[in-house]
Design a protein around this motif. Sequence first.
Motif, PDB file in Angstrom:
ATOM      1  N   LEU A  95       0.844  -1.192   0.000  1.00 53.23           N
ATOM      2  CA  LEU A  95       0.000   0.000   0.000  1.00 53.23           C
ATOM      3  C   LEU A  95       0.882   1.245   0.000  1.00 53.23           C
ATOM      4  O   LEU A  95       1.776   1.399   0.824  1.00 53.23           O
ATOM      5  CB  LEU A  95      -0.904   0.009   1.239  1.00 53.23           C
ATOM      6  N   HIS A  96       0.627   2.122  -0.943  1.00 56.09           N
ATOM      7  CA  HIS A  96       1.350   3.388  -1.019  1.00 56.09           C
ATOM      8  C   HIS A  96       0.421   4.501  -0.539  1.00 56.09           C
ATOM      9  O   HIS A  96      -0.721   4.609  -1.012  1.00 56.09           O
ATOM     10  CB  HIS A  96       1.795   3.678  -2.459  1.00 56.09           C
ATOM     11  N   PRO A  97       0.872   5.323   0.380  1.00 55.12           N
ATOM     12  CA  PRO A  97       0.016   6.409   0.851  1.00 55.12           C
ATOM     13  C   PRO A  97      -0.266   7.408  -0.258  1.00 55.12           C
ATOM     14  O   PRO A  97       0.632   7.756  -1.034  1.00 55.12           O
ATOM     15  CB  PRO A  97       0.841   7.056   1.972  1.00 55.12           C
ATOM     16  N   ARG A  98      -1.506   7.822  -0.333  1.00 52.28           N
ATOM     17  CA  ARG A  98      -1.907   8.793  -1.351  1.00 52.28           C
ATOM     18  C   ARG A  98      -1.686  10.207  -0.804  1.00 52.28           C
ATOM     19  O   ARG A  98      -2.319  10.608   0.157  1.00 52.28           O
ATOM     20  CB  ARG A  98      -3.378   8.607  -1.726  1.00 52.28           C
ATOM     21  N   ILE A  99      -0.752  10.905  -1.420  1.00 49.20           N
ATOM     22  CA  ILE A  99      -0.407  12.237  -0.949  1.00 49.20           C
ATOM     23  C   ILE A  99      -1.258  13.266  -1.685  1.00 49.20           C
ATOM     24  O   ILE A  99      -1.226  13.358  -2.911  1.00 49.20           O
ATOM     25  CB  ILE A  99       1.092  12.523  -1.174  1.00 49.20           C
ATOM     26  N   THR A 100      -2.023  13.991  -0.953  1.00 44.88           N
ATOM     27  CA  THR A 100      -2.867  15.030  -1.533  1.00 44.88           C
ATOM     28  C   THR A 100      -2.475  16.378  -0.947  1.00 44.88           C
ATOM     29  O   THR A 100      -2.093  16.476   0.215  1.00 44.88           O
ATOM     30  CB  THR A 100      -4.355  14.762  -1.253  1.00 44.88           C
ATOM     31  N   GLU A 101      -2.556  17.392  -1.758  1.00 43.37           N
ATOM     32  CA  GLU A 101      -2.231  18.732  -1.304  1.00 43.37           C
ATOM     33  C   GLU A 101      -3.482  19.361  -0.704  1.00 43.37           C
ATOM     34  O   GLU A 101      -4.523  19.448  -1.343  1.00 43.37           O
ATOM     35  CB  GLU A 101      -1.717  19.569  -2.482  1.00 43.37           C
ATOM     36  N   SER A 102      -3.361  19.798   0.520  1.00 40.10           N
ATOM     37  CA  SER A 102      -4.508  20.367   1.216  1.00 40.10           C
ATOM     38  C   SER A 102      -4.834  21.759   0.683  1.00 40.10           C
ATOM     39  O   SER A 102      -3.942  22.572   0.437  1.00 40.10           O
ATOM     40  CB  SER A 102      -4.207  20.444   2.718  1.00 40.10           C
ATOM     41  N   LYS A 103      -6.120  22.003   0.524  1.00 40.63           N
ATOM     42  CA  LYS A 103      -6.597  23.314   0.095  1.00 40.63           C
ATOM     43  C   LYS A 103      -7.452  23.972   1.167  1.00 40.63           C
ATOM     44  O   LYS A 103      -8.071  25.011   0.919  1.00 40.63           O
ATOM     45  CB  LYS A 103      -7.390  23.187  -1.213  1.00 40.63           C
ATOM     46  N   PHE A 112      -8.042  28.680  -8.579  1.00 39.31           N
ATOM     47  CA  PHE A 112      -7.389  27.885  -7.539  1.00 39.31           C
ATOM     48  C   PHE A 112      -7.939  26.458  -7.488  1.00 39.31           C
ATOM     49  O   PHE A 112      -7.186  25.503  -7.333  1.00 39.31           O
ATOM     50  CB  PHE A 112      -7.572  28.558  -6.173  1.00 39.31           C
ATOM     51  N   TYR A 113      -9.261  26.318  -7.617  1.00 38.87           N
ATOM     52  CA  TYR A 113      -9.873  24.998  -7.443  1.00 38.87           C
ATOM     53  C   TYR A 113      -9.983  24.204  -8.741  1.00 38.87           C
ATOM     54  O   TYR A 113     -10.245  22.997  -8.696  1.00 38.87           O
ATOM     55  CB  TYR A 113     -11.260  25.146  -6.812  1.00 38.87           C
TER      56      TYR A 113
END
Length: 223
Positions: A6-14, A156-157
Amino acid sequence: MIENILHPRITESKDWATVLFVLSFAIIAVTKSVFENRFGDFANLIFSNKYNKVYRDSSHLKSGFTISLFFVQVISLAFFIQIALSYFGHASKTDWILYIQIFTFLAFFILSKYLIEKIIATSFNIEEFMDQFNLQKVTYRTYIGLFILPFNIILFYYDSFSRNIPLLIIAMILLINILTYLISIKNYQNIIFGKLFYFILYLCALEIAPYYFMYYWFTKGSA
């Protein structure tokens, strides 16, 4: 037996941006409620010059209306700078640390420039003119900041936008700034022509040179 890794899913916080956008609209709503008539005249600035005629006294430069919308202005302009940098591959628009740096630099730049202008205006005995000139610049810069705030939210979104959109907004900002100077020169032409040397010196030292060095710094840094 197949081993699943399992690879952690890295998401950029907005979330930080959402908070700032909500805060900006909250400040606008409160300002509109407290200064209802003034905000109405300000909103029609693009169609009418009534606001500049009614609120031309330099005391309005330090009013609650100006200060509260100044905060929104810096938030909006800092967002646009970061979004523009991200669209041209020089930054990430979700980098909140970079945003704090841009916000701090922008606020410091505007305030320090204003203080230097005050010192020079006092030295050259053109303080009254410079206060009125600064008030008009702040008015139009604030209007630009509020105007591009909805565009900042969209840009931005959503990622599927052409690079021409930031360029179009930049061109619009430059055009409005040029028109602001032309309007100011027309309104205060008697004072300007009476102190033409000082006005030219002011334009070169505090209106042209800082932006030129900023442009040189950004282009050199991205080269």
